[in-house]
Design a protein around this motif. Structure first.
Motif: not given
Length: 285
Positions: A40-44
């Motif tokens: 989630l941190c990488q993609n959002s």
């Protein structure tokens, strides 16, 4: 898709200490749990901005404890490295809010499979904010690890020592000058970082290990390069230090004779060693 907001409440629910403790010693569950957070941190961008700092703190406080088994430690520290990388996409102010659990990390450095990602975090933090690593227990632990053939520990020490405020703490009693960290050339590199701070040079030169250190590196490396380095070090000493008594001590401990002999035996067509020898003798004279 960037819209993962429907997962936010689920992750927020399992953020409490009781829920996290149920997965922290189960490698499979923990891996899935941490993978979701990293994903989630990488993609959002939205989730990274809203939750990354909180998750970093939560993981440090609730997953890195005495009860965490060695098998899971590496997973946790690798995750912290991923989150650190993602934090660099945020503002610099937010990056510096990611506080490291230094005391716990010192203990966890004893776990060999977790040592790599822990040192990776320390290398990065030493470059961004070395004062945060002003911890004598940590510095001592890094020296122990460096002596056991770990160059990354030496790199952390070098970055810490680059700070004028911390260089004296890293130098300490200077006993490490007689050790390979993990090789002789690495000990020299760390020494030169500390010696770069002009206000410490007189103090370093008066240390009982200073002259034996210079003699030892000449003997160990036996090259024109180390002859040049030692010559430069001596020439940078203050005249109040490089007095008759000091030169006599250099002679009695065999540094001068070792330097002259090595310079004569390592000279080549470029005459680098001969040049260094003349400068060395002129400085002593």
């Amino acid at each position: 898709k960037d819209d993962n907001s429907s997962l936010y409440p689920v992750l927020d629910v399992i953020k409490n200490e009781e829920a996290i403790s149920s997965v922290k010693n189960n490698p499979e569950l923990l891996n899935n749990f941490l993978s979701i957070i990293v994903y989630l941190c990488q993609n959002s961008d939205e989730y990274r901005k809203a939750r990354l700092s909180t998750w970093f703190t939560t993981i440090c406080q609730n997953l890195l404890s005495k009860g965490t088994n060695d098998q899971c430690l590496r997973q946790i520290y690798v995750t912290l490295n991923y989150l650190r990388d993602e934090s660099k996409k945020l503002s610099k102010k937010q990056q510096l809010q990611l506080s490291l659990p230094i005391d716990r990390m010192i203990t966890h450095l004893n776990t060999e499979n977790a040592r790599g990602p822990i040192l990776a975090l320390l290398v990065d933090r030493a470059e961004l904010n070395p004062d945060e690593l002003n911890n004598q227990k940590l510095i001592n632990k890094l020296f122990d690890i460096a002596e056991n053939k770990n160059l990354k520990a030496t790199i952390v020490l070098m970055k810490i020592a680059s700070s004028e405020n911390l260089a004296r703490n890293v130098f300490g009693d200077g006993n490490w000058l007689q050790n390979d960290l993990p090789e002789t050339v690495d000990t020299i590199r760390l020494f030169l970082v500390i010696f770069e701070h002009t206000e410490l040079r007189s103090e370093i030169a008066r240390n009982q290990n200073f002259i034996p250190f210079l003699k030892a590196i000449i003997q160990n490396l036996h090259s024109s390069g180390v002859v040049t380095i030692v010559c430069t070090i001596i020439r940078r000493l203050d005249k109040q230090v490089l007095n008759q008594k000091f030169v006599k001590s250099m002679s009695e401990q065999g540094l001068i004779s070792t330097f002259i002999e090595t310079a004569k035996n390592t000279d080549d067509e470029t005459k680098v060693s001969s040049h260094s020898l003349l400068l060395f003798l002129n400085t002593l004279a």
